[in-house]
Design an enzyme around this catalytic site. Sequence first.
Site, PDB file in Angstrom:
ATOM      1  N   ALA A  37      33.200  27.129  24.135  1.00 53.01           N
ATOM      2  CA  ALA A  37      33.349  26.036  25.105  1.00 53.01           C
ATOM      3  C   ALA A  37      34.755  25.988  25.698  1.00 53.01           C
ATOM      4  O   ALA A  37      35.270  24.918  26.000  1.00 53.01           O
ATOM      5  CB  ALA A  37      33.003  24.703  24.446  1.00 53.01           C
ATOM      6  N   GLY A  38      35.358  27.169  25.833  1.00 54.76           N
ATOM      7  CA  GLY A  38      36.624  27.246  26.559  1.00 54.76           C
ATOM      8  C   GLY A  38      36.339  27.169  28.050  1.00 54.76           C
ATOM      9  O   GLY A  38      35.237  26.816  28.476  1.00 54.76           O
ATOM     10  N   GLY A  48      33.359  29.559  29.066  1.00 57.02           N
ATOM     11  CA  GLY A  48      32.074  29.081  28.558  1.00 57.02           C
ATOM     12  C   GLY A  48      31.631  27.787  29.208  1.00 57.02           C
ATOM     13  O   GLY A  48      30.459  27.632  29.592  1.00 57.02           O
ATOM     14  N   ARG A  51      43.498  36.615  26.697  1.00 60.05           N
ATOM     15  CA  ARG A  51      44.763  37.344  26.803  1.00 60.05           C
ATOM     16  C   ARG A  51      45.911  36.411  27.138  1.00 60.05           C
ATOM     17  O   ARG A  51      45.757  35.426  27.844  1.00 60.05           O
ATOM     18  CB  ARG A  51      44.669  38.404  27.886  1.00 60.05           C
ATOM     19  CG  ARG A  51      44.057  39.688  27.422  1.00 60.05           C
ATOM     20  CD  ARG A  51      44.421  40.835  28.341  1.00 60.05           C
ATOM     21  NE  ARG A  51      43.943  40.638  29.691  1.00 60.05           N
ATOM     22  CZ  ARG A  51      44.331  41.377  30.720  1.00 60.05           C
ATOM     23  NH1 ARG A  51      45.237  42.326  30.551  1.00 60.05           N
ATOM     24  NH2 ARG A  51      43.841  41.167  31.926  1.00 60.05           N
ATOM     25  N   ARG A  55      43.951  44.140  26.649  1.00 62.10           N
ATOM     26  CA  ARG A  55      42.661  43.770  26.076  1.00 62.10           C
ATOM     27  C   ARG A  55      42.504  44.360  24.673  1.00 62.10           C
ATOM     28  O   ARG A  55      41.888  43.771  23.795  1.00 62.10           O
ATOM     29  CB  ARG A  55      41.524  44.242  26.988  1.00 62.10           C
ATOM     30  CG  ARG A  55      41.407  43.423  28.266  1.00 62.10           C
ATOM     31  CD  ARG A  55      40.292  43.924  29.162  1.00 62.10           C
ATOM     32  NE  ARG A  55      40.088  43.027  30.293  1.00 62.10           N
ATOM     33  CZ  ARG A  55      40.735  43.091  31.430  1.00 62.10           C
ATOM     34  NH1 ARG A  55      41.663  44.013  31.595  1.00 62.10           N
ATOM     35  NH2 ARG A  55      40.494  42.248  32.397  1.00 62.10           N
ATOM     36  N   ASN A  88      38.971  39.212  17.925  1.00 64.87           N
ATOM     37  CA  ASN A  88      37.724  38.962  18.633  1.00 64.87           C
ATOM     38  C   ASN A  88      36.559  39.751  18.049  1.00 64.87           C
ATOM     39  O   ASN A  88      35.401  39.337  18.156  1.00 64.87           O
ATOM     40  CB  ASN A  88      37.887  39.252  20.126  1.00 64.87           C
ATOM     41  CG  ASN A  88      38.703  38.181  20.817  1.00 64.87           C
ATOM     42  OD1 ASN A  88      39.001  37.141  20.243  1.00 64.87           O
ATOM     43  ND2 ASN A  88      39.076  38.417  22.068  1.00 64.87           N
ATOM     44  N   VAL A 127      30.894  38.571  27.188  1.00 64.86           N
ATOM     45  CA  VAL A 127      31.972  38.398  28.164  1.00 64.86           C
ATOM     46  C   VAL A 127      33.337  38.581  27.500  1.00 64.86           C
ATOM     47  O   VAL A 127      34.327  38.902  28.148  1.00 64.86           O
ATOM     48  CB  VAL A 127      31.891  36.994  28.818  1.00 64.86           C
ATOM     49  CG1 VAL A 127      32.974  36.800  29.877  1.00 64.86           C
ATOM     50  CG2 VAL A 127      30.509  36.765  29.431  1.00 64.86           C
ATOM     51  N   ARG A 131      36.053  41.040  42.557  1.00 65.78           N
ATOM     52  CA  ARG A 131      37.488  41.088  42.860  1.00 65.78           C
ATOM     53  C   ARG A 131      37.780  42.139  43.930  1.00 65.78           C
ATOM     54  O   ARG A 131      38.538  41.890  44.880  1.00 65.78           O
ATOM     55  CB  ARG A 131      38.275  41.403  41.575  1.00 65.78           C
ATOM     56  CG  ARG A 131      38.354  40.228  40.622  1.00 65.78           C
ATOM     57  CD  ARG A 131      38.994  40.598  39.297  1.00 65.78           C
ATOM     58  NE  ARG A 131      39.235  39.394  38.497  1.00 65.78           N
ATOM     59  CZ  ARG A 131      39.440  39.390  37.182  1.00 65.78           C
ATOM     60  NH1 ARG A 131      39.449  40.539  36.514  1.00 65.78           N
ATOM     61  NH2 ARG A 131      39.643  38.259  36.543  1.00 65.78           N
ATOM     62  N   HIS A 151      36.220  48.017  31.569  1.00 67.58           N
ATOM     63  CA  HIS A 151      36.798  46.797  32.110  1.00 67.58           C
ATOM     64  C   HIS A 151      38.257  46.772  31.666  1.00 67.58           C
ATOM     65  O   HIS A 151      38.593  46.284  30.598  1.00 67.58           O
ATOM     66  CB  HIS A 151      36.049  45.578  31.574  1.00 67.58           C
ATOM     67  CG  HIS A 151      36.567  44.274  32.114  1.00 67.58           C
ATOM     68  ND1 HIS A 151      36.717  44.023  33.451  1.00 67.58           N
ATOM     69  CD2 HIS A 151      36.965  43.144  31.468  1.00 67.58           C
ATOM     70  CE1 HIS A 151      37.176  42.801  33.625  1.00 67.58           C
ATOM     71  NE2 HIS A 151      37.350  42.256  32.434  1.00 67.58           N
TER      72      HIS A 151
END
Length: 317
Positions: free
Chosen positions: A14-15, A18, A87, A93, A100, A123, A156, A180
């Site tokens: 829920a950041g 999210g 990050r 990453r 993570n 994600v 992007r 990515h």
Amino acid sequence: MTAISTPKLTVVGAGYVGATCAHLAALKNLAPEICLIDIAEGRPQGIALDMNQSAAIECFSSRVVGTNDPRDTYGSDVFIVTAGLPRKPGMSRSDLLEVNGNVMKSVAEYIRAGSPEAIVIVVTNPLDSMVTLMRHSLGFPARRVIGMAGVLDAARYSWFLSEAMGTAVQDVDAMVMGAHGDSMVPMAERCTVNGIGVLDLLDRDAIEAMGERTKGGGGEIVKLLKTGSAWFAPASGAVAMAGSILRDEKRMLPCACLLNGEYGIENLYMGVPAILGASGVERIVELPLRTESRALLQKTAGAIHEDVLAMRDLGLF
């Protein structure tokens, strides 16, 4: 297959990413129930309550359920996994692998226990490594474990190209493949503006510059924010993928899929164009590539493989 009837969507984390995923999914009425789960007590509940109170204004019928209990996610058809450390300036990453990676293993436990038929969209960064670990931890067929990156990177690239050409971004159709990260491969030869090739509209140096800016697009935002990383565009990309699956739209979207011989690459997750429908990845689209682009894909495959080996050294799998 057809669109999933009365689907359930769960967003893990829920950041900013999210919460934005849950909000966009609700606005699009992707599922009657959208579960938002986080380890922080009160945060997902508060976000869910706030979103639900906007329903009368925004005219959506989805109900967002905030929870800290994995059992509330059981029976979900699609998961969007955003949980993990973002990050910070100066971090790559790959620096996020261990912390993570452990988050992915924890989330995989309750997905496997309560939603064994779910499709999982990862994600969390480093993306290609995390989706590899998620699939290994779940033991699901590869078509049901996918990484969100290409949609974001292509968006992007589209934005940067539209700015350079002075055209509407809605008319730009861009393609990015590979990892990515810094070794991603912007495919200039596959980019068009309303059917006209970008190579016919912009000089090679400008296109190269936009490609390089795309590679560093996430880092550029991290530097500007100083704390945290991008969330609007990543959430949009994940929800586009979830929508194609839940509604069986069969959109062709660039996403991280497990390759088994496609593009000459074996047993490695990498960003490629794929058809997404109710069963997950329904087909990986293999494009004819120029020699230079194929060589760059092999290079990005090497970078992904190094991170996979690093995860093994860390004992993550």
